[in-house]
Design an enzyme around this catalytic site. Structure first.
Site, PDB file in Angstrom:
ATOM      1  N   SER A  55      32.805  31.821 -56.109  1.00 56.56           N
ATOM      2  CA  SER A  55      33.984  30.919 -56.167  1.00 56.56           C
ATOM      3  C   SER A  55      35.092  31.464 -57.287  1.00 56.56           C
ATOM      4  O   SER A  55      35.349  32.507 -57.169  1.00 56.56           O
ATOM      5  CB  SER A  55      33.569  29.521 -56.188  1.00 56.56           C
ATOM      6  OG  SER A  55      34.437  28.850 -55.996  1.00 56.56           O
ATOM      7  N   ASP A 141      31.289  28.224 -44.792  1.00 55.87           N
ATOM      8  CA  ASP A 141      32.077  28.153 -45.849  1.00 55.87           C
ATOM      9  C   ASP A 141      33.278  27.473 -45.382  1.00 55.87           C
ATOM     10  O   ASP A 141      34.334  28.521 -44.951  1.00 55.87           O
ATOM     11  CB  ASP A 141      32.042  29.440 -46.861  1.00 55.87           C
ATOM     12  CG  ASP A 141      32.662  29.247 -48.093  1.00 55.87           C
ATOM     13  OD1 ASP A 141      33.572  28.062 -48.018  1.00 55.87           O
ATOM     14  OD2 ASP A 141      32.720  29.968 -48.939  1.00 55.87           O
ATOM     15  N   HIS A 173      29.650  26.968 -48.806  1.00 62.03           N
ATOM     16  CA  HIS A 173      30.349  27.523 -50.200  1.00 62.03           C
ATOM     17  C   HIS A 173      29.470  27.343 -51.319  1.00 62.03           C
ATOM     18  O   HIS A 173      29.201  26.286 -52.070  1.00 62.03           O
ATOM     19  CB  HIS A 173      31.618  26.728 -50.485  1.00 62.03           C
ATOM     20  CG  HIS A 173      32.473  27.155 -51.596  1.00 62.03           C
ATOM     21  ND1 HIS A 173      33.127  28.452 -51.189  1.00 62.03           N
ATOM     22  CD2 HIS A 173      32.908  26.775 -52.567  1.00 62.03           C
ATOM     23  CE1 HIS A 173      33.772  28.830 -52.637  1.00 62.03           C
ATOM     24  NE2 HIS A 173      33.673  27.857 -53.362  1.00 62.03           N
TER      25      HIS A 173
END
Length: 344
Positions: A55, A141, A173
């Site tokens: 991320s 995700d 995610h």
């Protein structure tokens, strides 16, 4: 200004999903945990440096690799998009680099990269040619859309990097790990998902050329908790939205002077020590491979701040400086100061 603050907060939420009680995810007393000991970063016999992140940590990992491609020789990126995707603009970060409402303008990002290299603001792009890159995207995700990660792959390929793209799994995610506490498709704290797979073995094999099976028993190295203030470009890590402390796992073989590789492992939003304790450090499935592959793992730590409420890394310019993705960027240089200490 108030609208901008709300937009910045939205970026953090978009890449984190608000945490409620992530500290509960930290399991202690299990064979794969190691009690941190206070100490300082030493200098070791390091033969190569690599980065990995998820991320916002994935975006930071790419910033580190591109800015210092002569020193950092490969990257593993989970759930992120291309270098300089946000272009110092909150709306671009939100709607192009998480969602895909706007395009990422890969050709523009390539042009920026080549121009900045010609100025010496980042290392020469020729270093990226042939460099190993592992990219992971889960089909559940919805925080960073697949087309955004597809553009990350395209970006690297335009510089001749050797990319392995793992996009067949159903992960949400998250950082996917056999030690994950969440189900595969979840997008929830601590963002450590168990999909019944071992992407760490896959990406370390890609980055290092080969990899030995991980240590599945008690860890044999030392987990050092060190002061990040000593490496902060301003002498005060909190002022850079970084924790006062960071962590480094040093296998006993590396401490004894054997040749070792170094991996910089970057957590995502709401995944730092202040939010979930050492859950990422313990459960990332990196210390296990470190023990058997002479691999030092550096775990820098970000924290929440007024402009960064979810403890993300600065990949859209929230610290207020436009140089965040190049040499001289506050967090980039602070992390590189740690690398410089470790590899001499």
């Amino acid at each position: 200004m108030r609208a901008l603050s709300r937009a910045v907060a939205a970026v953090a939420v978009a890449l984190a999903v608000v945490v409620s009680s992530g500290a509960a995810a930290h399991a202690a007393g299990t064979p794969y945990t190691k009690t941190p000991v206070s100490g300082s970063l030493g200098t070791y016999n390091v033969s190569s440096v690599h980065v990995a992140g998820v991320s916002s940590g994935g975006y930071m990992a790419t910033q580190l690799q591109v800015a210092y491609s002569a020193r950092i020789r490969g990257a593993a990126i989970f759930a992120a998009g291309p270098y300089y995707c946000a272009q110092n603009t909150v709306s671009q970060a939100l709607y192009a680099c998480g969602d895909n409402i706007y395009p990422t303008y890969v050709s523009n990002l390539e042009a920026y990269t080549r121009t900045w290299a010609s100025y010496g603001w980042i290392d020469g792009v020729g270093n990226l040619s042939g460099q190993p890159v592992y990219v992971y995207h889960g089909n559940s995700d919805t925080v960073v859309k697949k087309s955004v990660t597809d553009d990350l792959v395209t970006y690297y390929q335009r510089f001749g990097a050797s990319v392995r793209y793992d996009s067949a799994g159903s992960a949400g995610h998250a950082w996917v790990t056999p030690y994950g506490t969440a189900g595969c498709t979840a997008t929830a704290s601590p963002f450590l998902n168990d999909c019944g797979t071992d992407p760490q073995g896959a990406f370390l094999g890609k980055l290092l050329g080969s990899v030995r099976a991980p240590n599945t028993g008690p860890l044999g190295g030392t987990l050092i908790r060190f002061s990040q203030n000593a490496f902060a470009v301003n002498g005060f890590a909190n002022g850079l939205s970084m924790d006062a402390s960071g962590f480094a796992y040093v296998p006993s073989a590396c401490a004894a002077g054997q040749s070792c590789r170094l991996l910089v492992a970057l957590h995502g939003c709401a995944q730092g020590y202040a939010r979930i304790g050492t859950a990422f450090v313990d459960r990332a499935n990196l210390n296990q491979y470190a023990d058997t592959n002479n691999l030092i793992v550096l775990y820098p730590q970000a924290i929440s701040s007024g402009v960064n409420p979810n403890g993300c890394w600065d990949w859209w310019g929230y610290l207020g400086a436009t140089n965040y993705p190049i040499k001289g960027g506050a967090q980039v240089e602070t992390i590189m100061n740690m690398v410089r200490r470790l590899d001499g």
